[in-house]
Design a protein around this motif. Structure first.
Motif, PDB file in Angstrom:
ATOM      1  N   GLY A  86       0.773  -1.229   0.000  1.00 58.78           N
ATOM      2  CA  GLY A  86       0.000   0.000   0.000  1.00 58.78           C
ATOM      3  C   GLY A  86       0.806   1.281   0.000  1.00 58.78           C
ATOM      4  N   ARG A  87       2.120   1.173  -0.174  1.00 62.96           N
ATOM      5  CA  ARG A  87       2.967   2.360  -0.122  1.00 62.96           C
ATOM      6  C   ARG A  87       3.536   2.692  -1.503  1.00 62.96           C
ATOM      7  NH1 ARG A  87       4.369   4.000   5.037  1.00 62.96           N
ATOM      8  NH2 ARG A  87       6.446   4.784   4.483  1.00 62.96           N
ATOM      9  N   ASP A  88       3.834   3.982  -1.700  1.00 63.33           N
ATOM     10  CA  ASP A  88       4.516   4.420  -2.912  1.00 63.33           C
ATOM     11  C   ASP A  88       5.997   4.065  -2.780  1.00 63.33           C
ATOM     12  OD1 ASP A  88       2.141   5.648  -3.789  1.00 63.33           O
ATOM     13  OD2 ASP A  88       2.634   7.507  -2.734  1.00 63.33           O
ATOM     14  N   VAL A  89       6.562   3.389  -3.793  1.00 63.00           N
ATOM     15  CA  VAL A  89       7.955   2.941  -3.725  1.00 63.00           C
ATOM     16  C   VAL A  89       8.768   3.638  -4.819  1.00 63.00           C
ATOM     17  CG1 VAL A  89       9.517   0.970  -3.894  1.00 63.00           C
ATOM     18  CG2 VAL A  89       7.313   0.722  -2.738  1.00 63.00           C
ATOM     19  N   PHE A  90       9.890   4.193  -4.404  1.00 62.80           N
ATOM     20  CA  PHE A  90      10.771   4.948  -5.294  1.00 62.80           C
ATOM     21  C   PHE A  90      12.071   4.184  -5.481  1.00 62.80           C
ATOM     22  CE2 PHE A  90      14.231   7.972  -5.970  1.00 62.80           C
ATOM     23  CZ  PHE A  90      13.741   8.718  -7.032  1.00 62.80           C
ATOM     24  N   LEU A  91      12.509   4.021  -6.742  1.00 61.50           N
ATOM     25  CA  LEU A  91      13.720   3.262  -7.039  1.00 61.50           C
ATOM     26  C   LEU A  91      14.416   3.880  -8.244  1.00 61.50           C
ATOM     27  CD1 LEU A  91      15.465   0.717  -6.466  1.00 61.50           C
ATOM     28  CD2 LEU A  91      13.953  -0.541  -7.996  1.00 61.50           C
ATOM     29  N   TYR A  92      15.657   4.359  -8.035  1.00 61.59           N
ATOM     30  CA  TYR A  92      16.413   5.007  -9.114  1.00 61.59           C
ATOM     31  C   TYR A  92      17.834   4.480  -9.123  1.00 61.59           C
ATOM     32  CZ  TYR A  92      19.056   8.569 -11.676  1.00 61.59           C
ATOM     33  OH  TYR A  92      19.897   9.205 -12.555  1.00 61.59           O
ATOM     34  N   ALA A  93      18.272   3.994 -10.292  1.00 64.90           N
ATOM     35  CA  ALA A  93      19.633   3.478 -10.448  1.00 64.90           C
ATOM     36  C   ALA A  93      20.575   4.638 -10.757  1.00 64.90           C
ATOM     37  CB  ALA A  93      19.688   2.442 -11.559  1.00 64.90           C
ATOM     38  N   ALA A  94      21.402   5.016  -9.779  1.00 62.47           N
ATOM     39  CA  ALA A  94      22.323   6.145  -9.954  1.00 62.47           C
ATOM     40  C   ALA A  94      23.657   5.709 -10.540  1.00 62.47           C
ATOM     41  CB  ALA A  94      22.554   6.844  -8.607  1.00 62.47           C
ATOM     42  N   ARG A  95      24.112   4.513 -10.180  1.00 59.59           N
ATOM     43  CA  ARG A  95      25.371   3.982 -10.704  1.00 59.59           C
ATOM     44  C   ARG A  95      25.195   2.501 -11.009  1.00 59.59           C
ATOM     45  NH1 ARG A  95      29.613   6.287  -6.108  1.00 59.59           N
ATOM     46  NH2 ARG A  95      29.371   8.523  -6.555  1.00 59.59           N
ATOM     47  N   GLY A  96      25.692   2.073 -12.145  1.00 58.72           N
ATOM     48  CA  GLY A  96      25.622   0.665 -12.493  1.00 58.72           C
ATOM     49  C   GLY A  96      24.201   0.239 -12.866  1.00 58.72           C
ATOM     50  N   THR A  97      24.048  -1.043 -13.146  1.00 63.85           N
ATOM     51  CA  THR A  97      22.763  -1.628 -13.528  1.00 63.85           C
ATOM     52  C   THR A  97      22.267  -2.529 -12.416  1.00 63.85           C
ATOM     53  OG1 THR A  97      23.259  -1.566 -15.896  1.00 63.85           O
ATOM     54  CG2 THR A  97      21.597  -3.155 -15.186  1.00 63.85           C
ATOM     55  N   ILE A  98      21.004  -2.350 -12.029  1.00 65.88           N
ATOM     56  CA  ILE A  98      20.396  -3.197 -11.016  1.00 65.88           C
ATOM     57  C   ILE A  98      19.317  -4.053 -11.671  1.00 65.88           C
ATOM     58  CG2 ILE A  98      20.912  -1.629  -9.130  1.00 65.88           C
ATOM     59  CD1 ILE A  98      18.069  -0.580  -9.275  1.00 65.88           C
ATOM     60  N   GLU A  99      18.830  -5.045 -10.925  1.00 66.80           N
ATOM     61  CA  GLU A  99      17.822  -5.956 -11.463  1.00 66.80           C
ATOM     62  C   GLU A  99      16.739  -6.199 -10.427  1.00 66.80           C
ATOM     63  OE1 GLU A  99      17.913 -10.574 -12.675  1.00 66.80           O
ATOM     64  OE2 GLU A  99      19.158  -9.298 -13.972  1.00 66.80           O
ATOM     65  N   VAL A 100      15.491  -6.179 -10.880  1.00 62.26           N
ATOM     66  CA  VAL A 100      14.347  -6.450 -10.005  1.00 62.26           C
ATOM     67  C   VAL A 100      13.449  -7.455 -10.710  1.00 62.26           C
ATOM     68  CG1 VAL A 100      12.338  -5.475  -8.818  1.00 62.26           C
ATOM     69  CG2 VAL A 100      14.426  -4.114  -9.049  1.00 62.26           C
ATOM     70  N   GLY A 101      13.271  -8.615 -10.102  1.00 60.84           N
ATOM     71  CA  GLY A 101      12.371  -9.618 -10.668  1.00 60.84           C
ATOM     72  C   GLY A 101      12.728 -10.030 -12.077  1.00 60.84           C
ATOM     73  N   GLY A 102      14.017 -10.113 -12.378  1.00 60.95           N
ATOM     74  CA  GLY A 102      14.460 -10.546 -13.694  1.00 60.95           C
ATOM     75  C   GLY A 102      14.525  -9.454 -14.738  1.00 60.95           C
ATOM     76  N   ARG A 103      14.185  -8.216 -14.364  1.00 57.85           N
ATOM     77  CA  ARG A 103      14.238  -7.109 -15.329  1.00 57.85           C
ATOM     78  C   ARG A 103      15.316  -6.116 -14.914  1.00 57.85           C
ATOM     79  NH1 ARG A 103       9.205  -3.629 -17.869  1.00 57.85           N
ATOM     80  NH2 ARG A 103      10.480  -2.196 -19.127  1.00 57.85           N
ATOM     81  N   GLN A 104      16.137  -5.726 -15.865  1.00 60.05           N
ATOM     82  CA  GLN A 104      17.224  -4.805 -15.582  1.00 60.05           C
ATOM     83  C   GLN A 104      16.744  -3.361 -15.558  1.00 60.05           C
ATOM     84  OE1 GLN A 104      20.423  -5.521 -18.385  1.00 60.05           O
ATOM     85  NE2 GLN A 104      21.318  -7.067 -17.051  1.00 60.05           N
ATOM     86  N   VAL A 105      17.360  -2.592 -14.648  1.00 64.15           N
ATOM     87  CA  VAL A 105      17.155  -1.142 -14.569  1.00 64.15           C
ATOM     88  C   VAL A 105      18.536  -0.521 -14.752  1.00 64.15           C
ATOM     89  CG1 VAL A 105      16.294   0.788 -13.201  1.00 64.15           C
ATOM     90  CG2 VAL A 105      15.246  -1.482 -12.956  1.00 64.15           C
ATOM     91  N   PRO A 106      18.834   0.037 -15.937  1.00 69.96           N
ATOM     92  CA  PRO A 106      20.180   0.561 -16.187  1.00 69.96           C
ATOM     93  C   PRO A 106      20.454   1.846 -15.403  1.00 69.96           C
ATOM     94  CG  PRO A 106      18.981   0.123 -18.246  1.00 69.96           C
ATOM     95  CD  PRO A 106      17.984   0.089 -17.136  1.00 69.96           C
ATOM     96  N   GLN A 107      21.726   2.216 -15.377  1.00 65.66           N
ATOM     97  CA  GLN A 107      22.137   3.471 -14.767  1.00 65.66           C
ATOM     98  C   GLN A 107      21.346   4.630 -15.364  1.00 65.66           C
ATOM     99  OE1 GLN A 107      26.229   4.554 -15.443  1.00 65.66           O
ATOM    100  NE2 GLN A 107      26.320   5.861 -13.651  1.00 65.66           N
ATOM    101  N   PHE A 108      21.021   5.605 -14.515  1.00 59.63           N
ATOM    102  CA  PHE A 108      20.265   6.801 -14.892  1.00 59.63           C
ATOM    103  C   PHE A 108      18.837   6.467 -15.312  1.00 59.63           C
ATOM    104  CE2 PHE A 108      24.684   8.075 -16.515  1.00 59.63           C
ATOM    105  CZ  PHE A 108      25.074   8.583 -15.276  1.00 59.63           C
ATOM    106  N   HIS A 109      18.259   5.413 -14.739  1.00 54.26           N
ATOM    107  CA  HIS A 109      16.877   5.045 -15.043  1.00 54.26           C
ATOM    108  C   HIS A 109      16.070   4.914 -13.745  1.00 54.26           C
ATOM    109  CE1 HIS A 109      18.417   4.233 -19.022  1.00 54.26           C
ATOM    110  NE2 HIS A 109      17.203   3.916 -19.454  1.00 54.26           N
ATOM    111  N   LEU A 110      14.808   5.301 -13.843  1.00 54.88           N
ATOM    112  CA  LEU A 110      13.842   5.193 -12.754  1.00 54.88           C
ATOM    113  C   LEU A 110      12.934   4.005 -13.026  1.00 54.88           C
ATOM    114  CD1 LEU A 110      12.390   6.800 -10.287  1.00 54.88           C
ATOM    115  CD2 LEU A 110      10.869   7.629 -12.089  1.00 54.88           C
ATOM    116  N   ALA A 111      12.648   3.206 -11.998  1.00 58.20           N
ATOM    117  CA  ALA A 111      11.770   2.045 -12.160  1.00 58.20           C
ATOM    118  C   ALA A 111      10.451   2.282 -11.442  1.00 58.20           C
ATOM    119  CB  ALA A 111      12.436   0.791 -11.605  1.00 58.20           C
ATOM    120  N   GLN A 112       9.350   2.000 -12.122  1.00 61.12           N
ATOM    121  CA  GLN A 112       8.050   1.959 -11.477  1.00 61.12           C
ATOM    122  C   GLN A 112       7.704   0.496 -11.227  1.00 61.12           C
ATOM    123  OE1 GLN A 112       5.811   4.806 -14.237  1.00 61.12           O
ATOM    124  NE2 GLN A 112       5.063   5.428 -12.223  1.00 61.12           N
TER     125      GLN A 112
END
Length: 283
Positions: free
Chosen positions: A194-220
């Motif tokens: 029930g909460r708003d979640v904020f996630l931004y990749a500032a350096r490097g590439t991260i992964e959530v649930g098998g999907r990549q979030v590259p550097q300088f990208h925001l994930a919803q």
């Protein structure tokens, strides 16, 4: 478990010689609930005898700013009488509330000597009941921020709770916020239902649930009670979660209110001098 619904690249919006990327707001995403705006300045190297950061005195009302100094230094002064110079690894949390004028510039030593600079500033909304609260400022150096070791990660906790520890800033709205250094491994955050979640990749590439979030990208993200973030290489990301604010958002320039009339009043109050004056102090 939350997964990635969409990924949004930051767009370049340089301010003079200051490299600036803005993932929020941007095409396809106006805000992530209470998380309204993010500027990512740098990373870049300033030469000796530089002009430094360009953010001289300017007003705000109706929200909060949280500034992460990843590299370099930041000198702050405001009309409520707060002054500080925050070094790399530190942060500042300013509640504009009913109105404040502040300046964010480079200290004299940084302008003289130059050096690496990377700063991120995030805007957090305030509900109507708090938009006219008294201004507040908290500045913390790196040593004042808990660095919580998780498997494969270090969570720099500013506000809220993680693994039984509490951040040094008591958020007026119960927001959890921090930045995370990931080595090769993963970190899980719970209690997100029930909460708003904020996630931004500032350096490097991260992964959530098998999907990549590259550097300088925001994930919803999708709905869910937990999220696991992993990386196969060193990475750094901003992370936070907040209670939804089910109210209209009317933003214009440096003010964020609930109605157009409140925006007009903010400009009138500022022009009448009720926000006070901030002198630039460069340290």
């Amino acid at each position: 478990m939350r997964t990635v619904v969409s990924v949004h690249p930051a767009y370049r919006n340089d301010i003079g010689d200051l490299v600036t990327r803005r993932p929020l707001p941007g095409p396809g995403v106006e805000n992530v609930g209470a998380f309204l705006f993010l500027n990512h300045h740098g990373p870049q190297a300033y030469p000796p005898n530089n002009r430094g950061l360009p953010f001289g005195p300017h007003p705000h009302r109706g929200f909060e700013t949280v500034t992460f100094i990843l590299e370099g230094e930041l000198a702050h002064t405001d009309s409520a009488g707060h002054e500080s110079v925050i070094r790399a690894g530190g942060m500042q949390w300013m509640t504009a509330g009913r109105g404040i004028v502040h300046a964010e510039v480079s200290p004299a030593g940084f302008k003289r000597d130059g050096g690496a600079m990377e700063i991120l500033q995030l805007w957090l909304n305030l509900p109507a009941r708090l938009k006219m609260t008294a201004p507040r400022y908290i500045g913390l150096q790196a040593e004042g921020i808990p660095a919580i070791e998780a498997e494969g990660a270090i969570v720099h906790l500013i506000a809220g709770a993680f693994q039984g520890e509490t951040g040094p800033v008591e958020s007026l709205t119960g927001t959890m916020l921090g930045w995370v250094e990931l080595r090769e491994g993963e970190v899980t955050f719970d209690g997100l239902e029930g909460r708003d979640v904020f996630l931004y990749a500032a350096r490097g590439t991260i992964e959530v649930g098998g999907r990549q979030v590259p550097q300088f990208h925001l994930a919803q993200l999708s709905a869910g009670d937990s999220v696991t973030v992993s990386a196969s290489e060193p990475a750094l990301f901003l992370f936070g979660h907040a209670e939804p604010i089910d109210e209209p958002i009317v933003a214009h320039g440096p003010f964020v209110m609930n109605t157009v009339e409140e925006i007009r009043q903010a400009f009138a109050d500022y022009q009448a001098g009720t926000f006070g004056v901030a002198e630039i102090v460069e340290g």
